[in-house]
Enzyme design. Structure first.
Site, PDB file in Angstrom:
ATOM      1  N   GLY A   1       0.812  -1.206   0.000  1.00 17.48           N
ATOM      2  CA  GLY A   1       0.000   0.000   0.000  1.00 17.48           C
ATOM      3  C   GLY A   1       0.845   1.254   0.000  1.00 17.48           C
ATOM      4  O   GLY A   1       2.013   1.245   0.378  1.00 17.48           O
ATOM      5  N   SER A   2       0.252   2.360  -0.427  1.00 25.44           N
ATOM      6  CA  SER A   2       0.928   3.657  -0.358  1.00 25.44           C
ATOM      7  C   SER A   2       0.816   4.228   1.051  1.00 25.44           C
ATOM      8  O   SER A   2       0.062   3.749   1.876  1.00 25.44           O
ATOM      9  CB  SER A   2       0.293   4.624  -1.354  1.00 25.44           C
ATOM     10  OG  SER A   2       0.597   4.241  -2.668  1.00 25.44           O
ATOM     11  N   GLY A   3       1.596   5.286   1.285  1.00 20.65           N
ATOM     12  CA  GLY A   3       1.537   5.960   2.576  1.00 20.65           C
ATOM     13  C   GLY A   3       2.703   5.597   3.476  1.00 20.65           C
ATOM     14  O   GLY A   3       2.734   5.995   4.643  1.00 20.65           O
ATOM     15  N   HIS A   4       3.654   4.839   2.948  1.00 21.57           N
ATOM     16  CA  HIS A   4       4.772   4.387   3.778  1.00 21.57           C
ATOM     17  C   HIS A   4       6.130   4.825   3.250  1.00 21.57           C
ATOM     18  O   HIS A   4       7.150   4.248   3.622  1.00 21.57           O
ATOM     19  CB  HIS A   4       4.764   2.861   3.876  1.00 21.57           C
ATOM     20  CG  HIS A   4       3.504   2.268   4.407  1.00 21.57           C
ATOM     21  ND1 HIS A   4       3.044   2.547   5.669  1.00 21.57           N
ATOM     22  CD2 HIS A   4       2.599   1.419   3.855  1.00 21.57           C
ATOM     23  CE1 HIS A   4       1.907   1.877   5.869  1.00 21.57           C
ATOM     24  NE2 HIS A   4       1.615   1.199   4.785  1.00 21.57           N
TER      25      HIS A   4
ATOM     26  N   ASP B   1      -1.780  -8.356   0.585  1.00 20.67           N
ATOM     27  CA  ASP B   1      -0.547  -8.470  -0.191  1.00 20.67           C
ATOM     28  C   ASP B   1      -0.214  -9.934  -0.468  1.00 20.67           C
ATOM     29  O   ASP B   1       0.171 -10.291  -1.575  1.00 20.67           O
ATOM     30  CB  ASP B   1       0.614  -7.799   0.553  1.00 20.67           C
ATOM     31  CG  ASP B   1       0.398  -6.310   0.718  1.00 20.67           C
ATOM     32  OD1 ASP B   1      -0.114  -5.678  -0.227  1.00 20.67           O
ATOM     33  OD2 ASP B   1       0.734  -5.771   1.790  1.00 20.67           O
TER      34      ASP B   1
ATOM     35  N   HIS C   1      -0.434   0.718  10.430  1.00 23.80           N
ATOM     36  CA  HIS C   1      -1.751   1.154   9.970  1.00 23.80           C
ATOM     37  C   HIS C   1      -2.655   1.386  11.174  1.00 23.80           C
ATOM     38  O   HIS C   1      -3.865   1.487  11.037  1.00 23.80           O
ATOM     39  CB  HIS C   1      -2.404   0.094   9.081  1.00 23.80           C
ATOM     40  CG  HIS C   1      -1.504  -0.425   8.014  1.00 23.80           C
ATOM     41  ND1 HIS C   1      -0.825  -1.612   8.143  1.00 23.80           N
ATOM     42  CD2 HIS C   1      -1.141   0.102   6.828  1.00 23.80           C
ATOM     43  CE1 HIS C   1      -0.097  -1.809   7.051  1.00 23.80           C
ATOM     44  NE2 HIS C   1      -0.251  -0.789   6.245  1.00 23.80           N
TER      45      HIS C   1
END
Ligand SMILES: Nc1ncnc2c1ncn2[C@@H]1O[C@H](COP(=O)(O)OP(=O)(O)O)[C@@H](O)[C@H]1O
Ligand SMILES: Nc1ncnc2c1ncn2[C@@H]1O[C@H](COP(=O)(O)OP(=O)(O)O)[C@@H](O)[C@H]1O
Ligand SMILES: [Mg+2]
Ligand SMILES: [Mg+2]
Ligand SMILES: [Mg+2]
Ligand SMILES: [Mg+2]
Lengths: 210, 334, 334, 210
Positions: C54-57, C110, C219
């Protein structure tokens, strides 16, 4: 007392130390209004180190005594006034280079160099609510007095009065430098702590020669 | 105040102890004073480069001490100038005969102390020259460039001057290159939230929910416009328009770009901003030589960003491209 | 929500566009899909290394695509898995005959999608192997290591596997080295504040003023202890004690250390934490080979940090030391 | 109808598309309780692409038709159920490899492979409030029916009933996977959207052979 020797300067540094200790709380209070309140502490530290250095000083030459006392001060306290006070003494010392005695004319040179050094380092001038507002009138009066042949005692007394008048004048100035400048117009009515210290230092000299 | 710290009074020293423990092969300190940071390997005959400034801006200032950039840094308390004495000790440690160049930001306390340090160094027969970086176009109007604050753009000045010194040029030459970078660099910032000085314990200013302040300084110095937070594209346009108009940067120019995060702003957002920077530079016919995105000059956990352009010529390109290696910044030859 | 963005829906794509615009010489994408990120220079005959998540990391995951580390990355929405199809496209683009190794974190979506991608790649006659990183000791108890979340420690797995692949080893060998890193790495995190997913617009959880949560996931997955924020030294001790006991790391071991910021936590604080890490490792007789401090795996503007230890042998040291160069991570030969 | 040909499977994929369109809002609603509400959208996308693919499929072999329809689905929608549904069809297609016709026994193999594929990919088993709770009972019933010689029609009808009973059973389960699992005990009373979709897909097969 028309000329000062190295011993006199040692005594003056010692008197500056006593003054800074007795005025510590007062200066902390002044600097707490629109500053960070450290002025009493830094002045005590600065003059303690200078006086200790001066007491140990072996040579008779006053110029390098004063200049090196200034360097000592610079190492003792990092705040604005520590640096400026150190600058003043370093420059004043340079002005007295080679002198074993100091008369009224030399004293005028001392305070002119002291004042100009601080103004240059601080990029400040009269009217900006800083120590310069105490020093500049005092230096000017001293020069006049010396050139008109006044005694060291009378010259320094007049300089002291001019310095304290300068302190009074800061009560109607807007701060242009340091933390107080953040307050802008609100800084107007406060008495400038740095100018106050400047006048107190001159007073120590004046009292000594009185 | 939510911070990982032990006591506010030990914030800076604990930080430096951590840095020294993490990078013992790269950094050390002199005069028994943690705050006099110098490279672990002083290079003989090279012009020494020193900087200094308040803490709370990592990787500024000490983070640029290393191979190919700076040689030493005096470290002040949070947002406070280090002392002239500390600067002098750093100067003495990094001088190996070729003299020392001071590069620092345009802040009263720093200037006063570096001036003082230079005077003291002179007494010790060390030749010192100074370059004061100030490139924040929001901090003073055109014509009064000398009053401008130095912010993230100082990274470019360090980088090219550092490379020039690493190329064994002499002090005058390194100073000339540093000044050329100063003349060609412009920055503008925007803040979304304040930060907290540990010893103070509460924010020194506030920005309302949904507000931004364009042009705010990294210690919270007032900006030029406070208003509702706009879209990333609008914010970038406002900032970049001001930067482009200032130098001015014109069609055909070639630049390096730095999009800098002030602390809490994530890289995701910095790249969203860069997307618009790239689009605008293309529109203006300005060519991009290299792009840096990340945290180069921060205010602890402040949220916000700045954009910096450095106009390049062949000489600046050569020096910008040379490798550098510090615990906080690594670059291979571009 | 105070973020530099245009529309929440375009957050990820705007970000990738910015990344592509900033680093055109290093990164590109395939299948006309911005979210299928691959290195600009695929090396013939080398085992391909792919990740995704996922994005945001950032810099996770795509930030590790570059010379000496990974070759491709499929990018999901914020905190969402990319699709198997995207993973497959990346796989096809980076395979040059030597097969592809997937290295990714232990998250349901994932895993499902990478499994699926591997199955599809198999149908296209591309040999794929998988290594799932999970090293957060707070996320599952000892004995149930396979349930653990993968967090910042995946950086070490990427680094050594990437160096092994760059040394032109075959797929089995690269997989073996990646698994060795997985076996020897442990992480523990602490969070001080939440972050906001742009499309959600508000924090997904809250941590009270003056509180911290030890073991919280990136998260917002529940941690193992919520309580008053303690001193940096106490927080580090609690985290490191748990890490040391888990492997366990013992006297005489040699480790690499990663002190990772989750987003808003400044480097100043990370180094204050490292100071204590260093002290404790010395007390335990554990030798430190190399230290990384900075943001390696974040949760946008979350404030917090994690500590990771990688136990080293000569082989892992060799691979960890090799150079790497991506837009987000540069390392010269150690 | 005792055996299904490629044409029948094309028709079934078309029916799946119609079903997913007509149930779109219902599935969105179900997935909005403890999910992100996309299930209706992803199922419509998945079956639209599969049905388009199947309609164009030239060969007579059912195995590869089904498997490739699965691959098509995987590319159409990235969410959990998109991937799982794709996995199910890919594995079911592999189980029918080489077959041009499908009888009751083949259908039992189809759903066993379908179910096991999803369980393996999702690392999930009966009782964890997922699509498996609809699929597993259906696959088991189908196997029993086929081995006891039931007709395709009867076998699928029984499987459908078992699947919907499985959906009912999810109303007393705590979610172990996906977004709903964040709700822990609070997830118990909700009907699982994935299980619902699973039963609906089986129903499409059952209705076609009825
Ligand atoms: N640029 C300057 N030039 C001359 N004097 C200055 C300047 N800036 C500050 N001062 C003087 O310094 C005083 C404050 O000194 P100090 O308490 O040491 O400052 P700080 O604690 O902020 O470093 C002010 O009252 C003012 O008189
Ligand atoms: N690991 C798993 N194994 C089997 N089924 C699962 C798994 N995780 C989730 N599911 C099913 O997926 C359904 C949700 O699908 P979907 O809406 O596509 O998920 P999301 O939108 O969160 O990706 C759940 O109702 C459940 O039946
Ligand atoms: Mg003060
Ligand atoms: Mg002070
Ligand atoms: Mg959903
Ligand atoms: Mg979804």
């Amino acid at each position: 007392m028309e000329t000062l020797s190295k011993k006199d300067f040692q005594a003056i540094f010692s008197a500056l130390k006593s003054m800074s200790e007795s005025q510590k709380e007062y200066l902390i209070g002044l600097d707490s209004v629109m500053g960070d309140g450290d002025l009493g502490l830094t002045m005590a530290a600065v003059f303690k180190s200078a006086s200790e250095f001066a007491a140990e000083y072996a040579d008779d030459e006053i110029g390098s005594l004063v200049m090196k006392a200034g360097i000592t001060m610079a190492k003792a306290a990092p705040s604005t006034m520590g640096t400026l006070m150190a600058t003043g003494f370093m420059r004043a010392g340079k002005a007295l280079k080679g002198k074993d005695t100091v008369n009224a004319a030399d004293m005028a040179d001392f305070w002119r160099a002291f004042t100009d050094g601080i103004a240059e380092r601080g990029k400040s001038k009269v009217g900006e609510k800083t120590i310069i507002d105490a020093l500049e009138p005092a230096a000017r009066v001293l020069a006049e007095q010396a050139s008109s042949g006044a005694s060291l005692k009378d010259a320094m007394a007049a300089a002291k009065d001019a310095a304290f008048a300068g302190v009074e004048a800061t009560k109607d100035m807007v701060a242009q430098h340091g933390r107080a400048a953040y307050y802008q117009e609100k800084s107007r009515t406060a008495q400038d702590p740095g100018a106050t210290v400047g006048a107190m230092v001159i007073q120590v000299f004046a009292d000594y020669v009185a | 105040m939510k911070k990982f710290l032990n006591k506010p009074e030990t914030f800076v020293d604990d930080m430096i102890r951590g840095i020294m423990a993490a990078h013992p092969d790269k950094l050390t300190y002199v005069n028994d004073d943690l705050r006099c940071v110098v490279t672990a390997k002083v290079k003989k005959g090279k012009v020494g480069l020193a900087t200094g400034g308040g803490s709370g801006h990592l990787p500024l200032f000490l983070g640029y001490v290393g191979d190919g950039i700076l040689d030493g840094c005096s470290v002040g308390g949070v947002f406070q100038s280090p002392s002239a004495e500390q600067m002098l000790e750093v100067t003495k440690a990094i001088d190996s005969g070729a003299g020392v160049l001071y590069i620092y930001g345009n802040y009263g306390g720093d200037i006063m102390n570096f001036d003082m340090a230079a005077e003291m160094a002179d007494m010790e027969d060390i030749r010192v020259e100074q370059v004061v970086a100030g490139e924040d176009v929001a901090s003073s109007k055109k014509g009064e460039e000398h009053k401008r604050r130095g912010v993230a753009g100082i990274f470019f000045v360090y980088k090219v001057a550092g490379a020039c010194a690493a190329a064994m040029k002499d002090l005058d030459e390194v100073k000339r290159v540093a000044m050329k970078a100063c003349d060609n660099v412009r920055t503008m910032g925007v803040a979304l939230s304040p930060c907290i000085v540990p010893e103070v314990g509460k924010p020194s200013f506030s920005i309302g929910e949904g507000e931004m302040e364009i042009g705010m300084g990294i210690h919270g110095e007032p900006g030029i416009e406070r208003g509702p937070l706009k879209s990333a594209d609008e914010v970038v346009k406002q900032m970049l328009d001001a930067i482009l108009a200032d130098l001015p940067y014109v069609k055909g120019d070639e630049v390096a770009v730095l999009v800098n995060g002030l602390g809490a702003t994530p890289k995701e957002e910095l790249y969203i901003m860069y997307r618009k920077v790239d689009e605008m530079l293309k529109e203006h016919g300005i060519k991009v030589f290299h792009v840096y995105v990340g945290e180069f000059a921060t205010s602890m956990e402040m949220s916000g960003a700045s954009i910096t352009l450095l106009k390049l010529d062949d000489e600046l390109k050569t020096y910008l491209s040379m490798p550098a290696n510090t615990p906080f910044f690594e670059q291979v030859q571009l």
